[in-house]
Design an enzyme around this catalytic site. Structure first.
Site, PDB file in Angstrom:
ATOM      1  N   VAL A   1     -16.611 -32.056  19.422  1.00 30.72           N
ATOM      2  CA  VAL A   1     -16.352 -31.868  18.492  1.00 30.72           C
ATOM      3  C   VAL A   1     -14.483 -32.635  18.293  1.00 30.72           C
ATOM      4  O   VAL A   1     -14.184 -33.351  18.042  1.00 30.72           O
ATOM      5  CB  VAL A   1     -16.331 -30.367  17.599  1.00 30.72           C
ATOM      6  N   ASP A   2     -14.008 -32.431  19.428  1.00 29.92           N
ATOM      7  CA  ASP A   2     -12.594 -33.108  19.455  1.00 29.92           C
ATOM      8  C   ASP A   2     -13.005 -34.193  20.003  1.00 29.92           C
ATOM      9  O   ASP A   2     -11.911 -35.263  19.543  1.00 29.92           O
ATOM     10  CB  ASP A   2     -12.597 -32.162  20.610  1.00 29.92           C
TER      11      ASP A   2
ATOM     12  N   GLY B   1     -19.559 -24.885  21.368  1.00 29.90           N
ATOM     13  CA  GLY B   1     -20.157 -25.557  21.789  1.00 29.90           C
ATOM     14  C   GLY B   1     -20.285 -25.094  23.089  1.00 29.90           C
ATOM     15  O   GLY B   1     -20.571 -24.466  24.213  1.00 29.90           O
TER      16      GLY B   1
ATOM     17  N   ILE C   1     -19.335 -34.318  11.291  1.00 31.73           N
ATOM     18  CA  ILE C   1     -17.798 -33.840  10.356  1.00 31.73           C
ATOM     19  C   ILE C   1     -17.451 -34.649  10.594  1.00 31.73           C
ATOM     20  O   ILE C   1     -16.355 -35.469   9.695  1.00 31.73           O
ATOM     21  CB  ILE C   1     -17.467 -32.746  11.980  1.00 31.73           C
TER      22      ILE C   1
END
Length: 171
Positions: free
Chosen positions: A32-33, A123, A10
């Site tokens: 992701v963070d 996740g 992403i």
């Protein structure tokens, strides 16, 4: 609005807005963070800290969304949303759908034409991938934004992408 499934990272998506599966602190984390904060650089963290110091002193609530700069990412904005932790004993799917709806609303308010979404909560928050895809597509397929013309669901890994394709084809 066109919905596109993409296998990939992403943080590499060239879009107007990238959605971050954030934790409520808005101060970075794993998955992701963490990837978004690392690749986006300190400008994202600085804006998140300012948000914590002003409107979100207790953090961002589950299902809500807020935008910051995208820093060094190939986007204009990052839209942070806090997904629910999966529970087999409590239906939290409304909160998960709220993540997509509120992020899309913020993107539209910003005038974003293209938005990349991760698979929120799938996740470390343990949401089963098949249902996470179903929840995301339910919201995105029903949406009629004024400005957003493309929503990408960016799936990490071939296995996750294959599950998403199967769910999308099943309708």
């Amino acid at each position: 609005m066109e919905i596109v499934l993409v296998e990939g990272d992403i943080t590499a998506q060239r879009v107007d807005a990238i959605v971050n599966a954030a934790n409520s602190s808005l101060l970075g984390g794993g998955g992701v963070d963490g990837a978004i904060h690392r690749r986006g650089g300190p400008a994202i963290l600085a804006e998140c800290q300012a948000l914590r110091a002003s409107r979100y002193g207790r953090g961002l609530s589950t299902g809500q969304a807020v935008a910051t700069t995208a820093g060094n990412l190939p986007a204009r904005w990052v839209i942070h949303t806090v997904g629910p932790v999966f529970s087999p004993r409590e239906d939290r799917s409304t909160l998960l759908r709220d993540c997509y709806a509120n992020s899309l609303r913020i993107a539209d308010e910003l005038g974003a034409g293209t938005v990349a979404f991760p698979l929120v909560s799938a996740g470390v928050y343990g949401w089963p991938v098949e249902d996470a895809v179903r929840q995301a597509l339910t919201v995105l397929n029903a949406a009629t934004p004024a400005y957003v013309t493309e929503a990408r669901l960016v799936l990490f890994g071939a296995e996750t992408y294959a599950v998403a394709e199967r769910v999308a084809e099943a309708g």
